[in-house]
Design a protein around this motif. Structure first.
Motif, PDB file in Angstrom:
ATOM      1  N   LEU A  33       0.809  -1.222   0.000  1.00 48.13           N
ATOM      2  CA  LEU A  33       0.000   0.000   0.000  1.00 48.13           C
ATOM      3  C   LEU A  33       0.840   1.268   0.000  1.00 48.13           C
ATOM      4  N   GLY A  34       2.145   1.120   0.174  1.00 46.39           N
ATOM      5  CA  GLY A  34       3.014   2.287   0.225  1.00 46.39           C
ATOM      6  C   GLY A  34       2.792   3.088   1.498  1.00 46.39           C
ATOM      7  N   SER A  35       2.464   2.412   2.560  1.00 45.68           N
ATOM      8  CA  SER A  35       2.133   3.069   3.817  1.00 45.68           C
ATOM      9  C   SER A  35       2.981   2.473   4.930  1.00 45.68           C
ATOM     10  N   GLY A  36       2.636   2.805   6.145  1.00 46.86           N
ATOM     11  CA  GLY A  36       3.322   2.273   7.305  1.00 46.86           C
ATOM     12  C   GLY A  36       2.421   2.371   8.509  1.00 46.86           C
ATOM     13  N   ARG A  37       2.972   2.038   9.665  1.00 45.24           N
ATOM     14  CA  ARG A  37       2.191   2.065  10.899  1.00 45.24           C
ATOM     15  C   ARG A  37       1.698   3.478  11.212  1.00 45.24           C
ATOM     16  N   GLU A  38       2.455   4.481  10.811  1.00 44.43           N
ATOM     17  CA  GLU A  38       2.100   5.876  11.077  1.00 44.43           C
ATOM     18  C   GLU A  38       1.164   6.448  10.015  1.00 44.43           C
ATOM     19  N   GLY A  39       0.904   5.712   8.961  1.00 39.96           N
ATOM     20  CA  GLY A  39       0.052   6.203   7.877  1.00 39.96           C
ATOM     21  C   GLY A  39       0.883   6.645   6.686  1.00 39.96           C
ATOM     22  N   LEU A  40       0.265   7.375   5.784  1.00 38.01           N
ATOM     23  CA  LEU A  40       0.946   7.842   4.580  1.00 38.01           C
ATOM     24  C   LEU A  40       1.852   9.023   4.892  1.00 38.01           C
ATOM     25  N   SER A  41       2.924   9.146   4.107  1.00 35.88           N
ATOM     26  CA  SER A  41       3.793  10.306   4.253  1.00 35.88           C
ATOM     27  C   SER A  41       3.117  11.519   3.618  1.00 35.88           C
ATOM     28  N   GLU A  42       3.581  12.710   3.969  1.00 42.24           N
ATOM     29  CA  GLU A  42       3.016  13.941   3.398  1.00 42.24           C
ATOM     30  C   GLU A  42       3.144  13.941   1.873  1.00 42.24           C
ATOM     31  N   LYS A  43       4.267  13.451   1.381  1.00 39.08           N
ATOM     32  CA  LYS A  43       4.506  13.407  -0.061  1.00 39.08           C
ATOM     33  C   LYS A  43       3.501  12.478  -0.746  1.00 39.08           C
ATOM     34  N   ALA A  44       3.229  11.326  -0.123  1.00 38.71           N
ATOM     35  CA  ALA A  44       2.265  10.382  -0.682  1.00 38.71           C
ATOM     36  C   ALA A  44       0.858  10.970  -0.655  1.00 38.71           C
ATOM     37  N   VAL A  45       0.516  11.671   0.419  1.00 41.56           N
ATOM     38  CA  VAL A  45      -0.807  12.290   0.531  1.00 41.56           C
ATOM     39  C   VAL A  45      -1.002  13.322  -0.570  1.00 41.56           C
ATOM     40  N   VAL A  46      -0.004  14.178  -0.776  1.00 40.68           N
ATOM     41  CA  VAL A  46      -0.108  15.214  -1.814  1.00 40.68           C
ATOM     42  C   VAL A  46      -0.247  14.569  -3.189  1.00 40.68           C
TER      43      VAL A  46
END
Length: 92
Positions: A33-46
């Motif tokens: 999913l390109g994610s992690g335990r903390e959620g998506l990175s800011e770059k991925a969100v944008v």
């Protein structure tokens, strides 16, 4: 799975590479999913917001009551019923 809602209609897109997610380890799912335990990175969100748009619900404001009344007369059955009732009033 990605769900896209446009004009009140939902389109569901399945990632064909995500088969049997329930049988994978958590880290494998995060990687896919390109994610992690903390959620998506800011770059991925944008990037996802540019691709799919903002995560906002569709506009569900109440329609104007006059517009609802006008739309009732679009049905041929309603027009026939009105004509019959007018004729019935004059010929009864």
């Amino acid at each position: 799975m990605h769900i896209n809602i446009v004009a009140g209609e939902a389109e569901v897109f399945y990632n064909k590479n995500m088969k049997k997610v329930w049988g994978k380890k958590l880290n494998e799912v995060y990687d896919e999913l390109g994610s992690g335990r903390e959620g998506l990175s800011e770059k991925a969100v944008v990037g996802l917001q540019k691709k799919y748009g903002l995560n906002l619900p569709p506009d569900l404001s109440a329609p104007n009551p006059i517009w609802i009344l006008i739309k009732q007369f679009q049905s041929p059955l309603i027009i026939i019923l009105i004509l019959v009732s007018v004729l019935s009033f004059f010929f009864d």
